[in-house]
Design a protein around this motif. Structure first.
Motif, PDB file in Angstrom:
ATOM      1  N   UNK A   1      -4.744  -6.654  -4.518  1.00  0.00           N
ATOM      2  CA  UNK A   1      -5.381  -7.170  -5.730  1.00  0.00           C
ATOM      3  C   UNK A   1      -4.447  -8.009  -6.602  1.00  0.00           C
ATOM      4  N   UNK A   2      -3.135  -7.780  -6.497  1.00  0.00           N
ATOM      5  CA  UNK A   2      -2.194  -8.463  -7.376  1.00  0.00           C
ATOM      6  C   UNK A   2      -1.057  -9.098  -6.577  1.00  0.00           C
ATOM      7  N   UNK A   3      -0.483 -10.183  -7.114  1.00  0.00           N
ATOM      8  CA  UNK A   3       0.686 -10.787  -6.460  1.00  0.00           C
ATOM      9  C   UNK A   3       1.970 -10.040  -6.851  1.00  0.00           C
ATOM     10  N   UNK A   4       2.832  -9.823  -5.873  1.00  0.00           N
ATOM     11  CA  UNK A   4       4.125  -9.185  -6.120  1.00  0.00           C
ATOM     12  C   UNK A   4       5.211  -9.983  -5.411  1.00  0.00           C
ATOM     13  N   UNK A   5       6.421  -9.850  -5.935  1.00  0.00           N
ATOM     14  CA  UNK A   5       7.560 -10.473  -5.266  1.00  0.00           C
ATOM     15  C   UNK A   5       7.993  -9.649  -4.064  1.00  0.00           C
ATOM     16  N   UNK A   6       7.862  -8.323  -4.180  1.00  0.00           N
ATOM     17  CA  UNK A   6       8.272  -7.452  -3.090  1.00  0.00           C
ATOM     18  C   UNK A   6       7.644  -6.073  -3.268  1.00  0.00           C
ATOM     19  N   UNK A   7       7.553  -5.338  -2.158  1.00  0.00           N
ATOM     20  CA  UNK A   7       7.004  -3.985  -2.182  1.00  0.00           C
ATOM     21  C   UNK A   7       7.969  -3.043  -1.459  1.00  0.00           C
ATOM     22  N   UNK A   8       8.285  -1.911  -2.096  1.00  0.00           N
ATOM     23  CA  UNK A   8       9.097  -0.860  -1.490  1.00  0.00           C
ATOM     24  C   UNK A   8       8.174   0.296  -1.150  1.00  0.00           C
ATOM     25  N   UNK A   9       8.215   0.735   0.112  1.00  0.00           N
ATOM     26  CA  UNK A   9       7.211   1.678   0.582  1.00  0.00           C
ATOM     27  C   UNK A   9       7.837   2.841   1.337  1.00  0.00           C
ATOM     28  N   UNK A  10       7.409   4.048   1.000  1.00  0.00           N
ATOM     29  CA  UNK A  10       7.831   5.258   1.705  1.00  0.00           C
ATOM     30  C   UNK A  10       6.976   5.395   2.972  1.00  0.00           C
ATOM     31  N   UNK A  11       7.253   6.420   3.789  1.00  0.00           N
ATOM     32  CA  UNK A  11       6.498   6.603   5.024  1.00  0.00           C
ATOM     33  C   UNK A  11       5.579   7.823   5.018  1.00  0.00           C
ATOM     34  N   UNK A  12       5.788   8.762   4.085  1.00  0.00           N
ATOM     35  CA  UNK A  12       4.970   9.976   4.054  1.00  0.00           C
ATOM     36  C   UNK A  12       4.312  10.129   2.681  1.00  0.00           C
ATOM     37  N   UNK A  13       2.983  10.453   2.721  1.00  0.00           N
ATOM     38  CA  UNK A  13       2.233  10.608   1.469  1.00  0.00           C
ATOM     39  C   UNK A  13       1.236  11.755   1.600  1.00  0.00           C
ATOM     40  N   UNK A  14       0.771  12.280   0.470  1.00  0.00           N
ATOM     41  CA  UNK A  14      -0.239  13.351   0.535  1.00  0.00           C
ATOM     42  C   UNK A  14      -1.523  12.898   1.234  1.00  0.00           C
ATOM     43  N   UNK A  15      -1.871  11.617   1.070  1.00  0.00           N
ATOM     44  CA  UNK A  15      -3.108  11.106   1.676  1.00  0.00           C
ATOM     45  C   UNK A  15      -2.866  10.428   3.014  1.00  0.00           C
ATOM     46  N   UNK A  16      -1.608  10.407   3.479  1.00  0.00           N
ATOM     47  CA  UNK A  16      -1.316   9.704   4.720  1.00  0.00           C
ATOM     48  C   UNK A  16      -0.040  10.250   5.363  1.00  0.00           C
ATOM     49  N   UNK A  17      -0.184  11.072   6.407  1.00  0.00           N
ATOM     50  CA  UNK A  17       1.003  11.557   7.112  1.00  0.00           C
ATOM     51  C   UNK A  17       1.715  10.415   7.827  1.00  0.00           C
ATOM     52  N   UNK A  18       2.880  10.720   8.362  1.00  0.00           N
ATOM     53  CA  UNK A  18       3.756   9.695   8.924  1.00  0.00           C
ATOM     54  C   UNK A  18       3.065   8.800   9.951  1.00  0.00           C
ATOM     55  N   UNK A  19       2.380   9.384  10.948  1.00  0.00           N
ATOM     56  CA  UNK A  19       1.780   8.581  12.014  1.00  0.00           C
ATOM     57  C   UNK A  19       0.696   7.637  11.496  1.00  0.00           C
ATOM     58  N   UNK A  20      -0.109   8.134  10.536  1.00  0.00           N
ATOM     59  CA  UNK A  20      -1.166   7.283   9.973  1.00  0.00           C
ATOM     60  C   UNK A  20      -0.573   6.164   9.111  1.00  0.00           C
ATOM     61  N   UNK A  21       0.493   6.483   8.377  1.00  0.00           N
ATOM     62  CA  UNK A  21       1.146   5.460   7.559  1.00  0.00           C
ATOM     63  C   UNK A  21       1.687   4.338   8.437  1.00  0.00           C
ATOM     64  N   UNK A  22       2.318   4.716   9.544  1.00  0.00           N
ATOM     65  CA  UNK A  22       2.875   3.720  10.456  1.00  0.00           C
ATOM     66  C   UNK A  22       1.776   2.806  10.980  1.00  0.00           C
ATOM     67  N   UNK A  23       0.641   3.372  11.396  1.00  0.00           N
ATOM     68  CA  UNK A  23      -0.462   2.558  11.921  1.00  0.00           C
ATOM     69  C   UNK A  23      -1.035   1.636  10.850  1.00  0.00           C
ATOM     70  N   UNK A  24      -1.173   2.155   9.626  1.00  0.00           N
ATOM     71  CA  UNK A  24      -1.724   1.330   8.541  1.00  0.00           C
ATOM     72  C   UNK A  24      -0.780   0.179   8.197  1.00  0.00           C
TER      73      UNK A  24
END
Length: 363
Positions: free
Chosen positions: A46-69
């Protein structure tokens, strides 16, 4: 002022990242924070950013699903993975899917983070510029091919009208008829060259969709295509298992790849063409091995590498018709699929092309 999105669910980790970013970017930074992956992806879209820092594990997305997304994510924003030391191999795999870089959280420092972010931004800008040029190239090639084909279609039509009109006023000699035949054959050869050249230029430049490819389904389509487009008495034996593995790639390109190899065996042949396709799986190397064997004229070993170069032909057009682009197209497709190709051949004893393709979900 840099606009940065941080997708991180751990409050302590976010505080560390925030402090490091504020220290690193002297020009100033405006931070946006998402604690769930879905929320972060939505914000990114939805918004423009210069950069995004992203973790790999979340409450709504375990590691394998995060990697695929993340592999499926198509964003103009450069993304850096913040990972733990025990998931570096996963982060490195993501570098093959439009992720710009990765940084272990244990190694966070203002200087290192700033350098990685700036390099990621620069690489992403270069990538977007290259994609734009590729899009322009695709449009140009399509337009050029369309125009050429339009003119080429008219030549046989005009030749047919001319031959008919001349036949009404005079008797055409065998030499005259031979010249008309040469004109038709030359036009057909140019049309084939334009088609092959268009494919060669566009492969690797056009936007192609990669997806899991069932090789069993691919070979069934290929068998139908070969049978329907060849009038010669061709023996095509597909000795491949029904449970062939899945590879990641583009169905249309892989069909072109194997169709070209089979067509080569049919074209460069003094016998009734016989093509035998076999396959095996190398689990250790995480790849599928596919052999396309023909009973054609064969190739001397000193030409094994040359035959994959554009317009490199070992025979003149009077002996065997062709454009000299078929095997170069094969090589380009295989390289795009991160595979490789070998050849075994001997003059008079046929050729075997060995295609290696990485299995789907191989790390």
């Amino acid at each position: 002022m840099f606009k940065i999105l941080v997708i991180e669910d751990n409050a302590d980790h976010f505080a560390l990242i925030e402090n490091t970013l504020l220290t690193a970017f002297k020009e100033g930074v405006k931070l946006y924070h998402a604690i769930k992956l879905a929320q972060g992806i939505e914000t990114l879209e939805q918004q423009p950013f210069d950069i995004c820092l992203c973790d790999l594990k979340y409450p709504d997305s375990p590691l394998d699903k995060t990697v695929e997304k993340l592999k499926q994510l198509n964003s103009s924003v450069p993304i850096i993975i913040l990972t733990s030391l025990n998931s570096i191999e996963i982060a490195q795999d993501l570098l093959q899917h439009d992720i710009q870089d990765y940084l272990p959280k244990e190694e966070l420092s203002p200087t290192l983070l700033y350098r990685i972010c700036m390099h990621a931004i620069e690489r992403k800008q270069q990538q977007l510029a290259l994609e734009k040029r590729n899009e322009e190239m695709q449009t140009f090639c399509a337009s050029l091919s369309h125009d050429f084909k339009g003119y080429l279609r008219r030549i046989p039509q005009i030749a047919t009208l001319l031959r008919r009109d001349l036949s009404e006023h005079t008797t055409l000699s065998s030499k005259d008829l031979e010249r008309f035949s040469m004109l038709e054959n030359s036009t057909s050869a140019i049309r084939d060259l334009v088609d092959s050249l268009g494919k060669f230029l566009l492969i690797g430049h056009e936007e192609t969709k990669s997806e899991p490819i069932d090789l069993s389904a691919l070979f069934k389509k290929l068998e139908t295509l070969i049978i329907n487009t060849n009038e010669d008495n061709i023996q095509l034996k597909l000795d491949v298992a029904n449970n062939l593995p899945t590879v990641i790639g583009n169905m249309s390109q892989l069909i072109i790849l194997f169709h070209n190899l089979i067509s080569n065996g049919i074209k460069y042949n003094k016998n009734s063409p016989s093509i035998h396709i076999t396959s095996s799986i190398d689990k250790n190397q995480k790849q599928c091995k596919i052999l396309v064997k023909d009973n054609g004229i064969g190739i001397e070993k000193l030409y094994f590498q040359q035959i994959f170069s554009p317009f490199r032909r070992l025979h003149n057009n009077h002996e065997y018709k062709g454009t000299g682009l078929g095997l170069s197209i094969v090589k380009r497709i295989i390289e795009l699929h991160k595979g490789h190709i070998d050849i075994e051949s001997e003059p008079g004893k046929g050729s075997t092309f060995i295609v290696y393709l990485p299995l789907y979900n191989s790390p």
